[in-house]
Design a protein around this motif. Sequence first.
Motif, PDB file in Angstrom:
ATOM      1  N   ASP A  71      52.463 109.983  50.725  1.00 13.25           N
ATOM      2  CA  ASP A  71      52.283 109.949  52.180  1.00 13.25           C
ATOM      3  C   ASP A  71      52.819 111.251  52.756  1.00 13.25           C
ATOM      4  O   ASP A  71      53.997 111.576  52.570  1.00 13.25           O
ATOM      5  CB  ASP A  71      53.031 108.771  52.805  1.00 13.25           C
ATOM      6  N   TRP A  79      47.327 120.590  58.325  1.00 13.53           N
ATOM      7  CA  TRP A  79      46.222 119.827  57.735  1.00 13.53           C
ATOM      8  C   TRP A  79      44.940 120.651  57.697  1.00 13.53           C
ATOM      9  O   TRP A  79      44.129 120.512  56.779  1.00 13.53           O
ATOM     10  CB  TRP A  79      45.993 118.535  58.512  1.00 13.53           C
ATOM     11  N   ALA A  91      42.039 111.305  51.119  1.00 11.13           N
ATOM     12  CA  ALA A  91      43.081 111.048  52.106  1.00 11.13           C
ATOM     13  C   ALA A  91      42.613 110.027  53.126  1.00 11.13           C
ATOM     14  O   ALA A  91      41.466 110.074  53.593  1.00 11.13           O
ATOM     15  CB  ALA A  91      43.480 112.340  52.810  1.00 11.13           C
ATOM     16  N   ASN A  92      43.491 109.090  53.437  1.00 11.30           N
ATOM     17  CA  ASN A  92      43.290 108.169  54.555  1.00 11.30           C
ATOM     18  C   ASN A  92      44.339 108.498  55.606  1.00 11.30           C
ATOM     19  O   ASN A  92      45.541 108.449  55.327  1.00 11.30           O
ATOM     20  CB  ASN A  92      43.452 106.712  54.102  1.00 11.30           C
ATOM     21  N   SER A  93      43.885 108.839  56.805  1.00  7.86           N
ATOM     22  CA  SER A  93      44.806 109.289  57.843  1.00  7.86           C
ATOM     23  C   SER A  93      44.982 108.246  58.936  1.00  7.86           C
ATOM     24  O   SER A  93      44.137 107.366  59.128  1.00  7.86           O
ATOM     25  CB  SER A  93      44.286 110.582  58.472  1.00  7.86           C
ATOM     26  N   THR A  94      46.109 108.364  59.637  1.00  2.88           N
ATOM     27  CA  THR A  94      46.229 107.643  60.891  1.00  2.88           C
ATOM     28  C   THR A  94      45.191 108.218  61.852  1.00  2.88           C
ATOM     29  O   THR A  94      44.877 109.405  61.799  1.00  2.88           O
ATOM     30  CB  THR A  94      47.641 107.799  61.470  1.00  2.88           C
ATOM     31  N   GLN A 160      50.425 114.250  62.071  1.00  5.49           N
ATOM     32  CA  GLN A 160      49.568 113.174  61.585  1.00  5.49           C
ATOM     33  C   GLN A 160      50.010 112.785  60.186  1.00  5.49           C
ATOM     34  O   GLN A 160      50.369 113.641  59.381  1.00  5.49           O
ATOM     35  CB  GLN A 160      48.108 113.619  61.558  1.00  5.49           C
ATOM     36  N   ARG A 162      48.978 111.082  56.543  1.00  9.02           N
ATOM     37  CA  ARG A 162      47.864 110.713  55.675  1.00  9.02           C
ATOM     38  C   ARG A 162      48.416 110.273  54.318  1.00  9.02           C
ATOM     39  O   ARG A 162      49.385 110.848  53.822  1.00  9.02           O
ATOM     40  CB  ARG A 162      46.909 111.886  55.447  1.00  9.02           C
ATOM     41  N   CYS A 164      47.595 110.536  50.651  1.00  5.13           N
ATOM     42  CA  CYS A 164      46.759 111.457  49.883  1.00  5.13           C
ATOM     43  C   CYS A 164      46.850 111.163  48.394  1.00  5.13           C
ATOM     44  O   CYS A 164      47.919 110.832  47.888  1.00  5.13           O
ATOM     45  CB  CYS A 164      47.193 112.905  50.127  1.00  5.13           C
TER      46      CYS A 164
END
Length: 208
Positions: A71, A79, A91-94, A160, A162, A164
């Motif tokens: 994270d 980024w 990657a999943n981000s907020t 932010q 993410r 990853c």
Amino acid sequence: MIKLERTSVMNLENAIRGARNPMNSWGRMDSFYDDDGNYILGPNDLDLAKRLRKAGSDHRKYVRQIFVSVDITAPLYWWKEYDTYKIATVANSTSTMHKIHSKPFSIDDFSHDHMTQETLEFMQTIVDRLETIRLRYMENGKQKEDWYDMIQLLPSSYNQMRTCTMNYETLINIYYARKAHKLAEWHTFCDWIETLPYAKELIVAAEE
């Protein structure tokens, strides 16, 4: 500012076993799990791993099978540079688009550790303005023009998070491309790379 949390390194056992496939040398495997569940490379396996990584990317394919999940919380300007690494990364981000209004804005939502005092004071006025717009957005039925005001005013120092995933081959590329970068965030990232299992042998020294 950058934070790297909840690091997991996976698949080391399978990667090393696969490295032995070309020569059918599985009988020489001498790695094991310790009492804490960590996979420890034995002398034979570590020697093979080091020789293959020295032989170049065509021969060290096994490092592409050592996976890392972490994270990362970092500013948007960092980024933007990280996103140049598109191969073998996920990657999943907020969500800034959907959740920017969900909490009050504060100065700590932004990276400001290198700002001068004068600039920091000016930054606070931007944060205050963003909060004014956010409250107006929440109170006036979430008008789209208010949402655009927040999105387009938002500084690139906004942090932010993410989750990853990447592999050791990608980390080799990142380490050598970014270890002397002017952004302090990259130095912190490279310091984190050095803490990963067998980073000294498989990542940091990969091109020696």
